[in-house]
Design a protein around this motif. Structure first.
Motif, PDB file in Angstrom:
ATOM      1  N   PHE A 138     -43.472 -53.478   4.957  1.00 35.83           N
ATOM      2  CA  PHE A 138     -43.698 -53.047   6.335  1.00 35.83           C
ATOM      3  C   PHE A 138     -45.165 -53.179   6.733  1.00 35.83           C
ATOM      4  CE2 PHE A 138     -44.190 -49.306   3.655  1.00 35.83           C
ATOM      5  CZ  PHE A 138     -45.387 -48.756   4.115  1.00 35.83           C
ATOM      6  N   ILE A 139     -45.390 -53.041   8.053  1.00 36.63           N
ATOM      7  CA  ILE A 139     -46.734 -52.994   8.629  1.00 36.63           C
ATOM      8  C   ILE A 139     -46.905 -51.600   9.225  1.00 36.63           C
ATOM      9  CG2 ILE A 139     -48.258 -53.901  10.420  1.00 36.63           C
ATOM     10  CD1 ILE A 139     -46.765 -56.585  10.106  1.00 36.63           C
ATOM     11  N   GLN A 140     -48.047 -50.969   8.959  1.00 38.44           N
ATOM     12  CA  GLN A 140     -48.250 -49.603   9.421  1.00 38.44           C
ATOM     13  C   GLN A 140     -49.541 -49.472  10.219  1.00 38.44           C
ATOM     14  OE1 GLN A 140     -47.195 -45.905   7.066  1.00 38.44           O
ATOM     15  NE2 GLN A 140     -49.416 -45.828   6.856  1.00 38.44           N
ATOM     16  N   ILE A 141     -49.436 -48.793  11.370  1.00 36.24           N
ATOM     17  CA  ILE A 141     -50.605 -48.450  12.175  1.00 36.24           C
ATOM     18  C   ILE A 141     -50.827 -46.946  12.022  1.00 36.24           C
ATOM     19  CG2 ILE A 141     -51.592 -48.372  14.487  1.00 36.24           C
ATOM     20  CD1 ILE A 141     -49.712 -50.708  15.228  1.00 36.24           C
ATOM     21  N   THR A 142     -52.038 -46.568  11.625  1.00 38.98           N
ATOM     22  CA  THR A 142     -52.373 -45.149  11.448  1.00 38.98           C
ATOM     23  C   THR A 142     -53.443 -44.754  12.461  1.00 38.98           C
ATOM     24  OG1 THR A 142     -51.932 -45.337   9.075  1.00 38.98           O
ATOM     25  CG2 THR A 142     -53.164 -43.398   9.817  1.00 38.98           C
ATOM     26  N   ILE A 143     -53.183 -43.661  13.184  1.00 40.08           N
ATOM     27  CA  ILE A 143     -54.166 -43.127  14.137  1.00 40.08           C
ATOM     28  C   ILE A 143     -54.490 -41.705  13.682  1.00 40.08           C
ATOM     29  CG2 ILE A 143     -54.635 -42.560  16.554  1.00 40.08           C
ATOM     30  CD1 ILE A 143     -52.457 -44.685  17.251  1.00 40.08           C
ATOM     31  N   LYS A 144     -55.719 -41.538  13.190  1.00 43.61           N
ATOM     32  CA  LYS A 144     -56.093 -40.284  12.539  1.00 43.61           C
ATOM     33  C   LYS A 144     -57.336 -39.690  13.200  1.00 43.61           C
ATOM     34  CE  LYS A 144     -57.149 -38.511   7.885  1.00 43.61           C
ATOM     35  NZ  LYS A 144     -57.358 -38.879   6.477  1.00 43.61           N
ATOM     36  N   ASP A 145     -57.333 -38.365  13.358  1.00 42.98           N
ATOM     37  CA  ASP A 145     -58.522 -37.701  13.901  1.00 42.98           C
ATOM     38  C   ASP A 145     -58.871 -36.498  13.027  1.00 42.98           C
ATOM     39  OD1 ASP A 145     -57.410 -35.056  14.975  1.00 42.98           O
ATOM     40  OD2 ASP A 145     -56.136 -36.461  16.070  1.00 42.98           O
ATOM     41  N   ASN A 146     -60.079 -35.972  13.206  1.00 42.65           N
ATOM     42  CA  ASN A 146     -60.514 -34.772  12.465  1.00 42.65           C
ATOM     43  C   ASN A 146     -60.709 -33.612  13.430  1.00 42.65           C
ATOM     44  OD1 ASN A 146     -62.749 -35.778  13.731  1.00 42.65           O
ATOM     45  ND2 ASN A 146     -64.125 -35.625  11.967  1.00 42.65           N
ATOM     46  N   GLY A 147     -59.789 -33.520  14.394  1.00 46.33           N
ATOM     47  CA  GLY A 147     -59.872 -32.490  15.419  1.00 46.33           C
ATOM     48  C   GLY A 147     -59.232 -31.179  15.006  1.00 46.33           C
ATOM     49  N   MET A 148     -58.648 -30.502  15.983  1.00 43.76           N
ATOM     50  CA  MET A 148     -58.148 -29.146  15.772  1.00 43.76           C
ATOM     51  C   MET A 148     -56.836 -29.089  14.999  1.00 43.76           C
ATOM     52  SD  MET A 148     -56.814 -28.270  19.640  1.00 43.76           S
ATOM     53  CE  MET A 148     -58.387 -28.703  20.357  1.00 43.76           C
ATOM     54  N   GLY A 149     -56.112 -30.191  14.937  1.00 44.08           N
ATOM     55  CA  GLY A 149     -54.843 -30.193  14.209  1.00 44.08           C
ATOM     56  C   GLY A 149     -53.714 -29.578  15.019  1.00 44.08           C
ATOM     57  N   ILE A 150     -52.521 -29.615  14.434  1.00 43.56           N
ATOM     58  CA  ILE A 150     -51.321 -29.099  15.102  1.00 43.56           C
ATOM     59  C   ILE A 150     -50.842 -27.857  14.359  1.00 43.56           C
ATOM     60  CG2 ILE A 150     -48.957 -29.637  15.815  1.00 43.56           C
ATOM     61  CD1 ILE A 150     -49.758 -32.613  15.711  1.00 43.56           C
ATOM     62  N   HIS A 151     -50.472 -26.829  15.101  1.00 45.76           N
ATOM     63  CA  HIS A 151     -49.979 -25.604  14.477  1.00 45.76           C
ATOM     64  C   HIS A 151     -48.659 -25.885  13.756  1.00 45.76           C
ATOM     65  CE1 HIS A 151     -48.625 -21.446  14.014  1.00 45.76           C
ATOM     66  NE2 HIS A 151     -49.889 -21.100  14.218  1.00 45.76           N
ATOM     67  N   PRO A 152     -48.431 -25.307  12.570  1.00 47.88           N
ATOM     68  CA  PRO A 152     -47.197 -25.553  11.809  1.00 47.88           C
ATOM     69  C   PRO A 152     -45.914 -25.292  12.602  1.00 47.88           C
ATOM     70  CG  PRO A 152     -48.792 -24.395  10.450  1.00 47.88           C
ATOM     71  CD  PRO A 152     -49.374 -24.443  11.823  1.00 47.88           C
ATOM     72  N   GLU A 153     -45.964 -24.369  13.559  1.00 53.10           N
ATOM     73  CA  GLU A 153     -44.768 -24.078  14.357  1.00 53.10           C
ATOM     74  C   GLU A 153     -44.449 -25.210  15.330  1.00 53.10           C
ATOM     75  OE1 GLU A 153     -44.754 -20.357  16.346  1.00 53.10           O
ATOM     76  OE2 GLU A 153     -45.348 -19.197  14.567  1.00 53.10           O
ATOM     77  N   ASP A 154     -45.440 -26.053  15.616  1.00 53.21           N
ATOM     78  CA  ASP A 154     -45.265 -27.115  16.617  1.00 53.21           C
ATOM     79  C   ASP A 154     -44.957 -28.479  16.003  1.00 53.21           C
ATOM     80  OD1 ASP A 154     -45.865 -25.329  18.662  1.00 53.21           O
ATOM     81  OD2 ASP A 154     -48.015 -25.663  18.417  1.00 53.21           O
ATOM     82  N   ILE A 155     -45.233 -28.651  14.715  1.00 54.92           N
ATOM     83  CA  ILE A 155     -45.197 -29.978  14.096  1.00 54.92           C
ATOM     84  C   ILE A 155     -43.843 -30.669  14.245  1.00 54.92           C
ATOM     85  CG2 ILE A 155     -44.487 -29.245  11.780  1.00 54.92           C
ATOM     86  CD1 ILE A 155     -47.280 -31.772  12.492  1.00 54.92           C
ATOM     87  N   HIS A 156     -42.737 -29.895  14.280  1.00 55.27           N
ATOM     88  CA  HIS A 156     -41.401 -30.495  14.380  1.00 55.27           C
ATOM     89  C   HIS A 156     -40.925 -30.646  15.820  1.00 55.27           C
ATOM     90  CE1 HIS A 156     -41.056 -30.161  10.067  1.00 55.27           C
ATOM     91  NE2 HIS A 156     -41.282 -28.871  10.114  1.00 55.27           N
ATOM     92  N   HIS A 157     -41.772 -30.292  16.789  1.00 54.16           N
ATOM     93  CA  HIS A 157     -41.343 -30.316  18.190  1.00 54.16           C
ATOM     94  C   HIS A 157     -42.201 -31.212  19.071  1.00 54.16           C
ATOM     95  CE1 HIS A 157     -38.813 -26.864  17.185  1.00 54.16           C
ATOM     96  NE2 HIS A 157     -39.869 -26.293  16.649  1.00 54.16           N
ATOM     97  N   ILE A 158     -43.252 -31.796  18.522  1.00 53.20           N
ATOM     98  CA  ILE A 158     -44.222 -32.489  19.373  1.00 53.20           C
ATOM     99  C   ILE A 158     -43.653 -33.735  20.058  1.00 53.20           C
ATOM    100  CG2 ILE A 158     -46.203 -31.645  18.068  1.00 53.20           C
ATOM    101  CD1 ILE A 158     -46.343 -34.398  16.744  1.00 53.20           C
ATOM    102  N   PHE A 159     -42.548 -34.291  19.541  1.00 59.61           N
ATOM    103  CA  PHE A 159     -41.973 -35.479  20.164  1.00 59.61           C
ATOM    104  C   PHE A 159     -40.901 -35.138  21.203  1.00 59.61           C
ATOM    105  CE2 PHE A 159     -43.415 -37.226  16.006  1.00 59.61           C
ATOM    106  CZ  PHE A 159     -44.350 -38.122  16.508  1.00 59.61           C
ATOM    107  N   LYS A 160     -40.640 -33.849  21.391  1.00 59.21           N
ATOM    108  CA  LYS A 160     -39.672 -33.450  22.415  1.00 59.21           C
ATOM    109  C   LYS A 160     -40.316 -33.546  23.792  1.00 59.21           C
ATOM    110  CE  LYS A 160     -37.111 -30.231  19.439  1.00 59.21           C
ATOM    111  NZ  LYS A 160     -36.728 -28.810  19.232  1.00 59.21           N
ATOM    112  N   ARG A 161     -39.556 -34.038  24.757  1.00 60.79           N
ATOM    113  CA  ARG A 161     -40.121 -34.207  26.090  1.00 60.79           C
ATOM    114  C   ARG A 161     -40.418 -32.853  26.741  1.00 60.79           C
ATOM    115  NH1 ARG A 161     -35.646 -37.893  28.632  1.00 60.79           N
ATOM    116  NH2 ARG A 161     -35.750 -38.657  26.509  1.00 60.79           N
ATOM    117  N   PHE A 162     -41.544 -32.787  27.417  1.00 61.49           N
ATOM    118  CA  PHE A 162     -42.038 -31.607  28.143  1.00 61.49           C
ATOM    119  C   PHE A 162     -42.323 -30.408  27.226  1.00 61.49           C
ATOM    120  CE2 PHE A 162     -39.126 -33.766  31.204  1.00 61.49           C
ATOM    121  CZ  PHE A 162     -40.113 -34.307  32.008  1.00 61.49           C
TER     122      PHE A 162
END
Length: 414
Positions: A338-362
């Protein structure tokens, strides 16, 4: 027994019963033939003994009586004692008695042939049964794969009796239900697409009017700080609404499957450089850095316009959730698979409660400090990546940063 309700099993046992009955009859016939053969050998042996005695001038009437009259225990005892002196008894080796040796070899061969034939016939019955079942299962697998490939009208052959047919009937019922669900879902998606499209088009006119009125107010230069502040806010909100409408239209098209991707082979490094270039000014103004690590020889087959939308949304998300002096890294890697594109930052991060919901619309996190986003950018990126045959995953640690991984199997890029 419930097992005999199954027609295939019932036919198998009937076939085996026929084979057993056939060989039982054949065995009885073989035993009778062996008895007749033994009788012939015994009489032939007696002929030889009688002839030998006659040739040695014994009285013929006595010779005949010795074979035809009933023997007493004393006769048997006397004969045993006499013949044992010559070593002729039950312990004598068969090889020394040609008639017995011949009889043994003959019927040992016959019973060996019968045993082999019986075993072959039983195995053949089982093999035919298994092959028939295997053929039906293979056909069922092929039909199920065709159903999964989109031929929702196909059904398994459940017209025969037996457990397999009952299973196929259950699968057919499930397939009918699934087909109805797919059709309903298709109609719902089409309705949603049309509704969003209609609403979006209806909103364009009043939005254009609002934008024009706001520009007129701004051009008046009334010198009122409150008015100027509100006109700037109105401009930002109108821009947000325009962006939301455009994204909703794009997502509706992707959901309905009405988009035909125009895939071409592109140099991945050049594409990512062009994408990042659109964010250079913002990153510079906010004191952030965007760096690219990508081999210049990696190429990938994709729709440039749609992939630009997917990658841009993730880079914008990274800029929204990083502070001054933070770094955003964009990396591409190639493996044999496979070919992989990685977009990484060293910012604030995502709260563990949100990690499984971030792709849900709105979806809006209660922990997020971003109050301007509309929660549809990542949903759109995920839909675009999946329409290219890829997958998107995320890893994050609160306070340390986030990494998005866009993986595209090479088979999907052919």
């Amino acid at each position: 027994m419930k097992i005999f309700i199954n027609k295939e099993v019932k036919m198998l046992f009937i076939a085996l019963a026929v084979v057993f009955l056939f060989f039982m009859i054949l065995g009885q016939i073989t035993v009778e033939l062996a008895a007749d053969d033994y009788k012939r050998n015994m009489i032939f042996h007696d002929y030889g003994v009688a002839g030998y005695l006659a040739r040695n001038e014994l009285d013929e009437s006595q010779i005949i009586r010795s074979f035809t009259t009933e023997k007493t225990n004393d006769d048997v005892k006397k004969g045993r004692e006499l013949l044992q002196q010559a070593g002729y008894d039950s312990n004598t080796q068969n090889s020394l008695l040609s008639a017995v040796e011949h009889f043994y070899h003959k019927y040992a061969l016959i019973f060996l042939i019968l045993s082999i034939t019986f075993s072959v016939m039983v195995c053949a019955v089982f093999l035919l049964f298994i092959l028939r079942q295997y053929k039906r299962i293979e056909k069922a697998i092929s039909d199920i794969q065709a159903f999964m490939a989109g031929n929702v009208g196909i059904r398994l052959n459940d017209h025969e009796e037996g457990s397999l047919s009952k299973l196929f009937t259950s699968i057919n019922i499930m397939a009918t239900s699934q087909a109805a669900h797919i059709e309903k879902e298709k109609q719902n998606r089409e309705f949603l697409k049309d509704t969003i499209s209609d609403i979006s088009h209806q909103l364009k006119t009043p939005l254009a009017a609002l934008k024009m009125y706001n520009e007129i107010i701004q051009n008046e230069n009334c010198g009122n700080d409150v008015v100027d502040s509100f006109t700037s806010k109105i401009e930002r909100e109108i821009a947000r609404m325009e962006s939301l409408i455009q994204n909703l239209l794009k997502l509706a098209k992707l959901d309905s499957g009405s988009i035909e991707l125009e895939k071409h082979t592109h140099n991945l490094k050049e594409f990512l450089e062009e994408t990042i270039e659109g964010f250079r000014t913002r990153a510079k103004l906010e004191g952030k850095a965007i760096v690219l690590h990508c081999d210049e020889h990696i190429t990938m087959n994709f729709d440039k316009e749609w992939m630009l939308e997917a990658v841009s949304n993730i880079i914008k998300n990274a800029l929204d959730h990083t502070g001054a002096k933070n770094l955003i890294e964009v990396r591409c890697d190639e493996t044999p698979v496979f070919i992989q594109i990685t977009i990484k930052d060293n910012g604030m991060g995502i709260h563990p409660e949100d990690i499984h919901h971030i792709f849900k619309r709105f979806y809006r996190s209660r922990f997020s400090k971003d109050k301007q986003g509309v929660g549809i950018g990542l949903t759109l990126s995920k839909a675009i990546v999946e329409n290219h045959g890829g997958t998107i995953t995320v890893e994050s640690e609160l306070g340390k940063g986030t990494a998005f991984y866009l993986a595209f199997p090479k088979l999907s890029n052919l």
